[in-house]
Enzyme design. Structure first.
Site, PDB file in Angstrom:
ATOM      1  N   GLY A   1       3.718  -2.649  -9.575  1.00 56.06           N
ATOM      2  CA  GLY A   1       5.108  -2.391  -9.208  1.00 56.06           C
ATOM      3  C   GLY A   1       5.670  -1.248 -10.029  1.00 56.06           C
ATOM      4  N   SER A   2       6.969  -1.285 -10.220  1.00 54.89           N
ATOM      5  CA  SER A   2       7.644  -0.156 -10.870  1.00 54.89           C
ATOM      6  C   SER A   2       7.473  -0.209 -12.399  1.00 54.89           C
ATOM      7  CB  SER A   2       9.126  -0.181 -10.512  1.00 54.89           C
ATOM      8  OG  SER A   2       9.673  -1.415 -10.923  1.00 54.89           O
TER       9      SER A   2
ATOM     10  N   GLU B   1      -0.183  -2.024 -13.072  1.00 54.94           N
ATOM     11  CA  GLU B   1      -0.453  -0.888 -12.175  1.00 54.94           C
ATOM     12  C   GLU B   1       0.913  -0.379 -11.739  1.00 54.94           C
ATOM     13  OE1 GLU B   1      -3.414   0.310 -11.477  1.00 54.94           O
ATOM     14  OE2 GLU B   1      -4.631  -1.262 -12.376  1.00 54.94           O
ATOM     15  N   LEU B   2       1.317   0.765 -12.271  1.00 54.53           N
ATOM     16  CA  LEU B   2       2.713   1.189 -12.086  1.00 54.53           C
ATOM     17  C   LEU B   2       2.810   2.492 -11.279  1.00 54.53           C
ATOM     18  CD1 LEU B   2       3.788   0.305 -15.739  1.00 54.53           C
ATOM     19  CD2 LEU B   2       3.754  -1.180 -13.733  1.00 54.53           C
TER      20      LEU B   2
ATOM     21  N   CYS C   1       1.823   4.671  -4.375  1.00 51.15           N
ATOM     22  CA  CYS C   1       1.919   4.988  -5.805  1.00 51.15           C
ATOM     23  C   CYS C   1       1.226   6.306  -6.158  1.00 51.15           C
ATOM     24  CB  CYS C   1       1.356   3.846  -6.633  1.00 51.15           C
ATOM     25  SG  CYS C   1      -0.217   3.294  -6.002  1.00 51.15           S
TER      26      CYS C   1
ATOM     27  N   GLU D   1       9.684   9.262 -10.198  1.00 52.26           N
ATOM     28  CA  GLU D   1       8.916   8.900  -8.988  1.00 52.26           C
ATOM     29  C   GLU D   1       9.888   8.792  -7.819  1.00 52.26           C
ATOM     30  OE1 GLU D   1       7.422   4.814  -8.762  1.00 52.26           O
ATOM     31  OE2 GLU D   1       5.639   5.565  -7.755  1.00 52.26           O
TER      32      GLU D   1
HETATM   33  P1  NAP Z   1       9.152  -3.533  -8.064  1.00 48.77           P
HETATM   34  O1  NAP Z   1      10.567  -3.477  -7.666  1.00 48.77           O
HETATM   35  O2  NAP Z   1       8.798  -3.308  -9.473  1.00 48.77           O
HETATM   36  O3  NAP Z   1       8.643  -4.986  -7.574  1.00 48.77           O
HETATM   37  C1  NAP Z   1       7.309  -5.361  -7.718  1.00 48.77           C
HETATM   38  C2  NAP Z   1       7.235  -6.875  -7.829  1.00 48.77           C
HETATM   39  O4  NAP Z   1       7.845  -7.277  -9.056  1.00 48.77           O
HETATM   40  C3  NAP Z   1       7.965  -7.619  -6.727  1.00 48.77           C
HETATM   41  O5  NAP Z   1       7.261  -8.780  -6.395  1.00 48.77           O
HETATM   42  C4  NAP Z   1       9.288  -7.967  -7.401  1.00 48.77           C
HETATM   43  O6  NAP Z   1       9.949  -9.064  -6.812  1.00 48.77           O
HETATM   44  C5  NAP Z   1       8.807  -8.286  -8.799  1.00 48.77           C
HETATM   45  N1  NAP Z   1       9.848  -8.233  -9.818  1.00 48.77           N
HETATM   46  C6  NAP Z   1      11.042  -7.582  -9.783  1.00 48.77           C
HETATM   47  N2  NAP Z   1      11.710  -7.786 -10.939  1.00 48.77           N
HETATM   48  C7  NAP Z   1      10.930  -8.587 -11.716  1.00 48.77           C
HETATM   49  C8  NAP Z   1      11.069  -9.138 -13.018  1.00 48.77           C
HETATM   50  N3  NAP Z   1      12.141  -8.920 -13.772  1.00 48.77           N
HETATM   51  N4  NAP Z   1      10.067  -9.896 -13.484  1.00 48.77           N
HETATM   52  C9  NAP Z   1       8.956 -10.125 -12.750  1.00 48.77           C
HETATM   53  N5  NAP Z   1       8.775  -9.640 -11.513  1.00 48.77           N
HETATM   54  C10 NAP Z   1       9.746  -8.864 -11.001  1.00 48.77           C
HETATM   55  O7  NAP Z   1       8.270  -2.528  -7.198  1.00 48.77           O
HETATM   56  P2  NAP Z   1       8.293  -2.239  -5.649  1.00 48.77           P
HETATM   57  O8  NAP Z   1       9.536  -1.500  -5.311  1.00 48.77           O
HETATM   58  O9  NAP Z   1       7.963  -3.469  -4.887  1.00 48.77           O
HETATM   59  O10 NAP Z   1       7.029  -1.270  -5.521  1.00 48.77           O
HETATM   60  C11 NAP Z   1       7.091   0.082  -5.766  1.00 48.77           C
HETATM   61  C12 NAP Z   1       6.539   0.433  -7.126  1.00 48.77           C
HETATM   62  O11 NAP Z   1       5.221  -0.064  -7.254  1.00 48.77           O
HETATM   63  C13 NAP Z   1       6.423   1.933  -7.302  1.00 48.77           C
HETATM   64  O12 NAP Z   1       6.805   2.268  -8.604  1.00 48.77           O
HETATM   65  C14 NAP Z   1       4.948   2.192  -7.088  1.00 48.77           C
HETATM   66  O13 NAP Z   1       4.452   3.368  -7.658  1.00 48.77           O
HETATM   67  C15 NAP Z   1       4.361   0.978  -7.713  1.00 48.77           C
HETATM   68  N6  NAP Z   1       2.991   0.765  -7.236  1.00 48.77           N
HETATM   69  C16 NAP Z   1       1.945   0.985  -8.088  1.00 48.77           C
HETATM   70  C17 NAP Z   1       0.637   0.834  -7.636  1.00 48.77           C
HETATM   71  C18 NAP Z   1      -0.550   1.037  -8.535  1.00 48.77           C
HETATM   72  O14 NAP Z   1      -1.624   0.543  -8.197  1.00 48.77           O
HETATM   73  N7  NAP Z   1      -0.416   1.736  -9.641  1.00 48.77           N
HETATM   74  C19 NAP Z   1       0.408   0.463  -6.324  1.00 48.77           C
HETATM   75  C20 NAP Z   1       1.502   0.254  -5.487  1.00 48.77           C
HETATM   76  C21 NAP Z   1       2.790   0.395  -5.961  1.00 48.77           C
HETATM   77  P3  NAP Z   1      11.186  -8.828  -5.807  1.00 48.77           P
HETATM   78  O15 NAP Z   1      10.629  -8.100  -4.636  1.00 48.77           O
HETATM   79  O16 NAP Z   1      11.616 -10.199  -5.501  1.00 48.77           O
HETATM   80  O17 NAP Z   1      12.191  -8.013  -6.559  1.00 48.77           O
END
Ligand code: NAP
Length: 473
Positions: free
Chosen positions: A227-228, A247-248, A281, A375
């Site tokens: 995630g982020s 993995e961010l 990502c 990003e």
């Molecule tokens: P995100 O907002 O960080 O959410 C990812 C996951 O974390 C979701 O299940 C979210 O739940 C959960 N989450 C949110 N706040 C949390 C907290 N305080 N504690 C624990 N979990 C929490 O990311 P996204 O918008 O879904 O995805 C986009 C990001 O992922 C981008 O930055 C992208 O680059 C990155 N990404 C990285 C890779 C890699 O392999 N490096 C691959 C794909 C994506 P909720 O949905 O309920 O908020």
């Protein structure tokens, strides 16, 4: 449709449900269970109870379960692609490609399950170590919490659940709130494949509230998060001594050297920049082009972008659809407007209709602009020029992220220089940074994360290395 939680091998209704909407047309798709504290604790208990059974399960049985899941996905490819398309606004073509990759990921996991092994250790290499036979084994860690993002709702779940099951670890999965249905679908397929009850549990609800419970619970041995960076940092700082892999995000870059065949390179770069609206990502966000080919390159990119079909993700020929939220459309607009106000050239795009931000190409962007150094996660790319390779490498490295980078060049020395000096987890020579197959080691440096995925590498993270030393006399 009401989607309940999946705990201990059965559906569990929840006290509260939240509305899931299609990001493209905002139509209601389903009501999704919001897990309360007790639900999450029960999911952890169910996983803990399954841990012993799973650890004792022979490797070939774990492998067969994973193989069966891959087989079911093949049979239900179209249904799964539509599910992804609907909840994530992913164009159908890209959604089908994701299902195909998910099949590969579970297939690799099934292969990997059969070859988890240690090595012999030459103890007599050290004085005092004589007279021993020693070897290592890899043992399951125990309950793993997997937290996944919206953008690859099936394949990124597979990159956690696949290696976890291959290694004999039960999982509590918390998928992104926007894409829960793909995760519940996978749980159903594992159930059909004969995975023991409790070995895979799915809990939906706010990331913060579910995440906090998972992070604090001593029974969870590892958190694997994609995630982020903001959430990744929060998890790292609040997970105590648990193993954590992250993995961010990134602002991936590609270098285009002089002399390369632009006709060949440009369609690849357009794919890398605009697939799934740039919400990947490793999407190309920054393009550094040799000054001698800058004008021709820019002109050809714009021509190619004009050919992209924009519309409903469920239509066959759509290339670009809605961003995951209306808020992301507004954020993208603000960043692009700011860059243009500060001197960037706008070649195409720069506007939006409802949830769709038009594919956008900027040139000569001041590198401190958010469209460059943060990003963007939207269909926006910028092209800047360079004179020497040193300059190009320095610009790529001038980033707080470091996931993957690419270089197109005919000069082998330039390729090797880039390979050595780019500060990223993966360097793609004569390929876009967006390239990934699911068995390669994948992960980032700096704010792009820590730890590696790619089944074999994830299995290493998800197992404990134990040494066994046998004294002969
Ligand atoms: P995100 O907002 O960080 O959410 C990812 C996951 O974390 C979701 O299940 C979210 O739940 C959960 N989450 C949110 N706040 C949390 C907290 N305080 N504690 C624990 N979990 C929490 O990311 P996204 O918008 O879904 O995805 C986009 C990001 O992922 C981008 O930055 C992208 O680059 C990155 N990404 C990285 C890779 C890699 O392999 N490096 C691959 C794909 C994506 P909720 O949905 O309920 O908020």
């Amino acid at each position: 449709m009401k989607q309940s939680l999946w705990i201990g091998g059965e559906y569990r209704p929840s006290a509260t449900y939240s509305e899931l909407k299609n990001p493209y047309n905002l139509e209601h798709i389903a009501d999704i269970a919001v897990a309360g504290r007790d639900d999450v604790l029960d999911a952890i208990s169910a996983a803990e109870q399954a841990a012993e059974k799973l650890a004792a399960m022979p490797a070939h049985v774990r492998a067969e379960i994973l193989e069966k899941v891959a087989g079911f996905l093949k049979e239900e490819r179209e249904e799964c692609a539509k599910l992804i398309s609907q909840e994530a606004a992913k164009p159908l073509k890209a959604a089908r490609a994701e299902v195909d990759r998910t099949i590969m990921t579970y297939t690799f996991a099934s292969h990997e399950a059969r070859r988890i092994h240690g090595e012999t250790v030459p103890m007599d290499a050290a004085p005092g170590g004589e007279g021993r036979i020693a070897f290592t084994v890899r043992e399951p860690l125990g309950v793993i919490a997997a937290i996944t993002p919206f953008n690859f709702p099936m394949n990124l779940v597979a990159h956690k659940v696949g290696p976890a099951i291959a290694a004999g670890n039960p999982v509590v999965l918390k998928p992104a709130s926007q894409t829960p249905l793909s995760a519940y679908k996978i749980a159903q397929l594992f159930h059909r494949a004969g995975l023991p009850h409790g070995a895979l549990n799915v809990v939906t609800g706010s990331g913060r509230s579910v995440g906090d419970i998972l992070m604090k619970d001593e029974r969870i041995k590892m958190i694997t998060f994609t995630g982020s960076p903001e959430v990744g940092r929060y998890i790292r700082e609040n997970s105590g001594l648990k193993r954590v892999t992250l993995e961010l995000g990134s602002n991936s870059a590609v270098i285009v050297d002089e002399g390369v065949n632009l006709e060949k390179v440009i369609p690849r770069i357009v794919t890398g920049a605009f697939s799934y609206q740039g919400q990947v990502c490793i999407s190309i966000q920054r393009i550094f082009v040799h000054e001698k080919v800058f004008e021709a390159f820019t002109q050809r990119i714009v021509e190619e972008v004009k050919k992209l079909n924009i519309g409903n993700p469920l239509e066959e020929d759509t290339d670009i659809s809605a961003l995951i939220s209306r808020g992301d459309v507004q954020r993208t607009k603000a960043w692009v407007d700011e860059a243009v106000a500060n001197g960037a050239g706008l070649k195409i795009g720069g506007s939006f209709t409802d949830g769709i931000y038009q594919p956008t190409v900027l040139v000569d962007v001041p590198l401190g602009e958010k469209v460059s150094c943060e990003e963007i996660f939207a269909p926006v790319v910028h092209i800047n020029r360079f004179t020497t390779l040193d300059e190009a490498i320095a610009m790529v490295n001038d980033s707080k992220y470091g996931l993957q980078a690419g270089i197109f060049t005919n000069d082998i020395h330039h390729g090797l220089q880039a390979a050595k000096r780019l500060e990223v987890g993966g360097v793609m020579i004569n390929e876009i940074p967006t390239f990934r197959v699911d068995n390669m080691p994948y992960g980032g440096l700096k704010l792009s994360g820590m730890g590696r995925e790619g089944i074999k590498y994830a299995v290493e993270e998800m197992t404990e290395l134990k040494l066994i030393s046998f004294k002969m006399e």
